[in-house]
Design a protein around this motif. Structure first.
Motif, PDB file in Angstrom:
ATOM      1  N   SER A  68       0.833  -1.202   0.000  1.00  0.00           N
ATOM      2  CA  SER A  68       0.000   0.000   0.000  1.00  0.00           C
ATOM      3  C   SER A  68       0.871   1.257   0.000  1.00  0.00           C
ATOM      4  N   LEU A  69       1.908   1.254   0.817  1.00  0.00           N
ATOM      5  CA  LEU A  69       2.820   2.388   0.891  1.00  0.00           C
ATOM      6  C   LEU A  69       3.551   2.579  -0.432  1.00  0.00           C
ATOM      7  N   SER A  89       5.398   8.845  -3.709  1.00  0.00           N
ATOM      8  CA  SER A  89       6.315   9.219  -2.635  1.00  0.00           C
ATOM      9  C   SER A  89       7.515   9.966  -3.209  1.00  0.00           C
ATOM     10  N   ALA A  90       8.316  10.517  -2.322  1.00  0.00           N
ATOM     11  CA  ALA A  90       9.549  11.182  -2.753  1.00  0.00           C
ATOM     12  C   ALA A  90      10.444  10.191  -3.490  1.00  0.00           C
ATOM     13  N   ASN A  91      10.418   8.949  -3.056  1.00  0.00           N
ATOM     14  CA  ASN A  91      11.187   7.906  -3.720  1.00  0.00           C
ATOM     15  C   ASN A  91      10.781   7.798  -5.192  1.00  0.00           C
ATOM     16  N   GLU A 105      13.988   9.921  -6.349  1.00  0.00           N
ATOM     17  CA  GLU A 105      15.074   8.937  -6.331  1.00  0.00           C
ATOM     18  C   GLU A 105      15.065   8.014  -7.545  1.00  0.00           C
ATOM     19  N   ILE A 106      13.939   7.432  -7.858  1.00  0.00           N
ATOM     20  CA  ILE A 106      13.882   6.454  -8.956  1.00  0.00           C
ATOM     21  C   ILE A 106      14.177   7.105 -10.312  1.00  0.00           C
ATOM     22  N   PRO A 107      13.579   8.255 -10.634  1.00  0.00           N
ATOM     23  CA  PRO A 107      13.948   8.887 -11.912  1.00  0.00           C
ATOM     24  C   PRO A 107      15.445   9.198 -12.005  1.00  0.00           C
ATOM     25  N   GLN A 108      16.042   9.634 -10.896  1.00  0.00           N
ATOM     26  CA  GLN A 108      17.484   9.918 -10.890  1.00  0.00           C
ATOM     27  C   GLN A 108      18.296   8.642 -11.106  1.00  0.00           C
ATOM     28  N   LEU A 109      17.869   7.572 -10.478  1.00  0.00           N
ATOM     29  CA  LEU A 109      18.551   6.290 -10.643  1.00  0.00           C
ATOM     30  C   LEU A 109      18.589   5.884 -12.111  1.00  0.00           C
ATOM     31  N   PHE A 110      17.449   5.973 -12.771  1.00  0.00           N
ATOM     32  CA  PHE A 110      17.389   5.523 -14.161  1.00  0.00           C
ATOM     33  C   PHE A 110      18.076   6.498 -15.114  1.00  0.00           C
ATOM     34  N   GLU A 111      18.237   7.751 -14.722  1.00  0.00           N
ATOM     35  CA  GLU A 111      19.028   8.681 -15.543  1.00  0.00           C
ATOM     36  C   GLU A 111      20.508   8.302 -15.515  1.00  0.00           C
ATOM     37  N   LEU A 112      20.961   7.694 -14.406  1.00  0.00           N
ATOM     38  CA  LEU A 112      22.362   7.309 -14.270  1.00  0.00           C
ATOM     39  C   LEU A 112      22.701   6.012 -14.991  1.00  0.00           C
ATOM     40  N   ILE A 113      21.698   5.213 -15.310  1.00  0.00           N
ATOM     41  CA  ILE A 113      21.930   3.920 -15.951  1.00  0.00           C
ATOM     42  C   ILE A 113      22.144   4.119 -17.440  1.00  0.00           C
ATOM     43  N   ASP A 114      23.254   3.570 -17.940  1.00  0.00           N
ATOM     44  CA  ASP A 114      23.537   3.641 -19.374  1.00  0.00           C
ATOM     45  C   ASP A 114      22.600   2.717 -20.148  1.00  0.00           C
TER      46      ASP A 114
END
Length: 95
Positions: free
Chosen positions: A18-19, A24-26, A30-39
């Motif tokens: 549910s959470l 969320s901020a995540n 966080e998640i969009p930034q993570l995938f921007e870093l992935i080649d």
């Protein structure tokens, strides 16, 4: 069988889901930034340790990964990952 971790507790997992389903901020930061870093992952085989419900693995598959192996300690997490990836994730339960 002895419970492996808190995510295999039915009530906890339900509340966790549910959470995670809420915005969320995540999810926003966080998640969009993570995938921007992935080649470029096209045609790569990827190992995801602690794959959870496979949400990131699904995104990697959409990005063209040839194979994604997701490993998690929780039966609930692995079952959810299998259910949500249409057999495109190779799930492994870490004993």
């Amino acid at each position: 069988m002895e419970q492996q971790n808190i995510y295999d507790n039915r009530e906890f997992f339900k509340e966790y889901q549910s959470l995670r389903d809420s915005l969320s901020a995540n999810e926003l930061i966080e998640i969009p930034q993570l995938f921007e870093l992935i080649d470029d992952v096209k045609n790569l085989s990827i190992l995801d340790l602690g794959c959870g419900t496979g949400k990131h693995d699904r995104k990697l598959i959409e990005m063209g990964a040839k194979k994604v192996i997701g490993i998690d300690l929780s039966h609930n997490m692995i079952n959810e990952a299998i259910k949500n990836t249409n057999n495109r994730l190779v799930p492994k339960l870490k004993n």
